[in-house]
Design a protein around this motif. Structure first.
Motif, PDB file in Angstrom:
ATOM      1  N   LEU A 197      53.365  25.537  47.898  1.00  0.00           N
ATOM      2  CA  LEU A 197      52.971  26.923  47.668  1.00  0.00           C
ATOM      3  C   LEU A 197      51.462  27.003  47.732  1.00  0.00           C
ATOM      4  N   PHE A 220      55.882  34.462  40.323  1.00  0.00           N
ATOM      5  CA  PHE A 220      55.741  33.030  40.039  1.00  0.00           C
ATOM      6  C   PHE A 220      55.813  32.760  38.543  1.00  0.00           C
ATOM      7  N   TYR A 236      59.961  25.493  42.788  1.00  0.00           N
ATOM      8  CA  TYR A 236      59.200  26.376  41.915  1.00  0.00           C
ATOM      9  C   TYR A 236      60.154  27.355  41.236  1.00  0.00           C
ATOM     10  N   ILE A 255      58.250  33.100  51.932  1.00  0.00           N
ATOM     11  CA  ILE A 255      57.062  32.632  51.224  1.00  0.00           C
ATOM     12  C   ILE A 255      55.818  32.908  52.061  1.00  0.00           C
TER      13      ILE A 255
END
Length: 339
Positions: A197, A220, A236, A255
């Motif tokens: 990320l 997040f 994640y 993403i």
């Protein structure tokens, strides 16, 4: 003989002049067909306004947008029951520890009183020994409760990471209320092997059906301490308010590659056509003229595509009727090939 030769030469000149003039006249009457105009190696299609109306052809102005390139990843909606079970164990151990601490304080005070009495010769030494033994038992109970609490926290950290452990291992459940009520869903997204990320990325888009146009935002939470074994990538945790995603469901995720946004235009899905494994759109160049634009790597976004470089903001893109223009283009190509 010389006279005959002059006569033949004169007749030949008359014939050359005749056929040359005739050819010029024919060229004026029947001109050569012009070479088809092309744009980006594709022919320009001309269609009268009446034909456009009858075909239901529609266009829209390409609007400028900023877009961040994305890559796809996959994950699942996580069942929080194991974390909640650890929370219950933690709170129970916390209660037991408080009780053990209270007993330890009581036994310590009792031991001090007996020590004072023994100093003044009022209490026997055996009573002090009994009180000291009780203090040691209570101290061991306090130590055991501390070790028990630490073991629960360590297990939570190994499975859930620091932020989620911090949310669960407190008396206040405020951070978990949204999950408990079903308003929020916890997701574990595993990136493809070799991907991470990017710094500063705090929002991704997810959908259980794999539809980018209906994807919802997910925020997040933290990096997951464990990964999804089949994918072998970094995982994640994210949280989303997409209530249609239930624990255990698989999800697709988009993403952003980084925080840098590209300049381009957005076009609806209906404007993008396929032919010969290539994607393209038709652009209106005038009242009656249309041309094809090849798209290199259109990126899905919302209910359409993001296009960079191929189309300029403000250009008229065909949204309905592109298949008709493609048919006209192919029909014209077949006619040229026949000639």
């Amino acid at each position: 003989m010389f006279v005959i030769f002059q006569t033949l030469f004169f007749i030949a000149r008359l014939l050359i002049l005749f056929f040359t003039g005739h050819a010029a006249i024919l060229a004026e009457i029947y001109p050569e067909p012009p070479e088809p105009a092309t744009t980006d190696r594709y022919p320009v299609i001309e269609l009268s306004r009446e034909a456009q109306r009858m075909a239901g052809l529609q266009t829209m102005e390409a609007r400028p947008v900023r877009h961040r390139p994305e890559f796809m990843a996959y994950g699942k909606a996580v069942n929080l029951q194991p974390l909640l079970a650890l929370r219950h164990q933690y709170l129970q151990a916390l209660t037991d520890g408080s009780s053990a601490q209270a007993k330890l304080i009581q036994s310590r005070e009792g031991m001090k009183r007996v020590q004072d009495l023994l100093t003044h010769g009022v209490a026997p030494k055996r009573r002090l020994q009994e009180q000291q033994s009780q203090w040691r038992v209570d101290q061991s109970q306090v130590d055991a409760s501390h070790y028990r609490l630490q073991a629960i926290v360590n297990e939570a950290r190994l499975n859930w990471g620091e932020p989620l452990t911090g949310w669960a291992m407190t008396a206040d459940s405020g951070h978990l209320d949204a999950f408990l009520s079903g308003q929020d869903i916890l997701l574990q997204i595993t990136l493809p092997s070799g991907r991470r990320l990017a710094d500063g990325i705090r929002t991704i888009f997810v959908d259980a059906a794999g539809n980018r146009g209906k994807a919802r935002e997910a925020g997040f939470v933290s990096q997951a301490p464990q990964t999804d074994a089949p994918i072998q990538g970094i995982s994640y945790f994210f949280r989303t308010q997409a209530r249609e995603i239930l624990p255990g469901m698989s999800v697709s995720a988009w993403i952003p590659e980084d925080r840098t946004a590209l300049e381009g235009v957005a076009v609806p899905t209906s404007a993008v056509l396929w032919s010969m494994d290539q994607q393209f759109v038709y652009v209106k160049n005038g009242e009656k003229r249309f041309s094809r634009r090849l798209l290199e790597t259109p990126a899905p976004m919302g209910d359409g595509y993001f296009i960079s470089g191929t189309i300029l903001p403000g250009e008229q893109v065909v949204t309905v009727g592109g298949q008709l223009l493609l048919s006209e283009e192919l029909r014209g190509k077949i006619a040229e090939d026949d000639d």
